[in-house]
Write an enzyme that holds these catalytic residues in place. Structure first.
Site, PDB file in Angstrom:
ATOM      1  CD  GLU A 117       6.859 128.596  -1.527  1.00  0.00           C
ATOM      2  OE1 GLU A 117       5.648 128.532  -1.257  1.00  0.00           O
ATOM      3  OE2 GLU A 117       7.740 128.063  -0.826  1.00  0.00           O
ATOM      4  CB  CYS A 138      15.293 120.395  -4.876  1.00  0.00           C
ATOM      5  SG  CYS A 138      17.035 120.197  -4.411  1.00  0.00           S
ATOM      6  CB  CYS A 142      18.203 117.237   1.610  1.00  0.00           C
ATOM      7  SG  CYS A 142      19.681 117.666   0.652  1.00  0.00           S
ATOM      8  N   GLY A 188      16.211 124.240  -4.854  1.00  0.00           N
ATOM      9  CA  GLY A 188      17.135 123.796  -5.894  1.00  0.00           C
ATOM     10  C   GLY A 188      18.591 123.801  -5.475  1.00  0.00           C
ATOM     11  CG  LEU A 245      29.235 119.000   6.626  1.00  0.00           C
ATOM     12  CD1 LEU A 245      29.951 118.492   5.376  1.00  0.00           C
ATOM     13  CD2 LEU A 245      30.237 119.429   7.687  1.00  0.00           C
ATOM     14  CB  CYS A 364      16.639 127.077   6.603  1.00  0.00           C
ATOM     15  SG  CYS A 364      17.874 126.018   5.831  1.00  0.00           S
TER      16      CYS A 364
END
Length: 373
Positions: A117, A138, A142, A188, A245, A364
């Protein structure tokens, strides 16, 4: 007149010879493939053509943003037929539009039937930003990101990266608009696909393509130190660096981002310090606001210490949590204001990211290729 008529036939013959080499190297299925294969072999594919033909081909692909060789009337009919038959300009995709029409998400099927995407974000100031994916899936895992759920399959080729920008260049052409900015913040980890990402930047920086200044590109990393160190030494490439971060306390960042266990905050701050010393480029610090996790007073204080350790010019980009079905909650507006106040008291420079495309799963942390074409 006779000489003029022979020229296209001669060019077609040279080109066909060159194409046959490429088709042979790609295998028998090459004829059904898309521009993504072509882009990776563009220069070698057209190496035997006269320079003015090469320029016409580059102009057709990048500046005119044509989606079919039939549109490229500056090329001889025979050559157009060869190109259409052997390396079509097609990009197999589906566009999804947000309710406010400021965001467009593209689902792209790659030549091996994998999916990615990519997202177009349109601002009122005529800024058109493409959020580009660099991998199929990915590997970073996370905790707050939907992209992690599908696992990692492979890196994207340079052509597959560039094709995402070309797709939206064609879309914007209908509004007499152009791509102005590119951010490697899609699916990614860009610095784990370093060669192809930098190759795409250098290609799109060329005058013969989009002629985008390196400063129009931003690369966001979870903190891959070897990639940061390599980027600092990249000659003549003043791209923007962003660090995802999300926490400045090791224990918290460990839980949100497993990469921190390999490259903890102390090592990351040292790497950013060296990067800034080498490039003098401001660093963007991305900070996802996760409820009951990283938005306490202690987090603001820790962030101030981290910034002090980097000794770099910086800006913090606050990102409200989007619904990624990962078990985390977003902060309310009042809770965001409280954390912003903590940052102000710590004299931290920040801005809050504008929302784009949450209603279509394009914001995001939401990209996950749940749909297929």
């Amino acid at each position: 007149m006779k000489a003029a008529l022979k020229a296209p036939q001669s060019i077609s013959k040279w080109y066909n010879s060159c194409l046959q080499k490429v088709v042979h190297s790609l295998g028998t299925g090459a004829r059904s493939r898309t521009i993504m294969i072509f882009l990776d072999k563009l220069d070698s594919t057209i190496a035997d053509l006269p320079n003015f033909r090469k320029q016409q081909i580059y102009r057709a692909i990048f500046k005119s943003a044509y989606g079919s060789w039939d549109e490229v009337t500056s090329l001889p009919l025979g050559l157009r037929a060869q190109l259409s038959d052997t390396i079509p300009l097609a990009i197999d995709s589906k566009l999804i539009f947000s309710g406010d029409e400021k965001t467009v998400k593209a689902l792209i099927r790659l030549d091996d039937s994998q999916y990615i995407e990519t997202v177009l974000m349109k601002s009122n100031n005529k800024r058109n930003t493409i959020c580009v994916s660099t991998q199929v899936g990915c590997p970073m895992k996370c905790a707050f990101c939907a992209s992690a759920k599908s696992g990692f399959t492979r890196n994207l080729s340079m052509g597959e990266i560039v094709a995402q920008i070309l797709l939206f260049s064609r879309f914007l052409k209908s509004d007499d608009a152009k791509v102005t900015n590119i951010v490697f913040m899609g699916i990614g980890e860009p610095l784990l696909n370093y060669e192809n990402v930098i190759g795409a930047v250098r290609l799109l920086n060329q005058e013969s393509t989009l002629n985008l200044s390196p400063r129009r590109f931003s690369i966001s990393t979870s903190g891959i130190l070897p990639g940061i160190e390599r980027l600092a030494k990249e000659p003549g490439l003043e791209v923007n660096l962003a660090i995802s971060l999300n926490a400045a306390i090791d224990k918290k960042r460990d839980s949100l981002m497993p990469v921190n266990k390999r490259y903890p905050l102390k090592r990351l701050s040292k790497a950013l310090k060296k990067y800034f010393e080498s490039t003098k480029r401001k660093i963007m610090i991305e900070y996802m606001l996760v409820k009951d996790t990283n938005t306490f007073k202690e987090d603001a204080v820790a962030l101030r210490h981290f910034i002090n350790d980097t000794e770099a010019a910086y800006v913090v980009n606050l990102i409200p949590m989007n619904d990624a079905d990962c078990g985390f909650e977003a902060l309310s507006k009042d809770e965001i204001f409280v954390f912003r106040d903590y940052l102000k008291r710590c004299k931290i420079s920040f801005f809050q990211r504008a929302p784009f495309g949450e209603d279509i799963g394009a914001a995001c942390g939401q990209l996950a290729t749940k749909e297929h074409i």
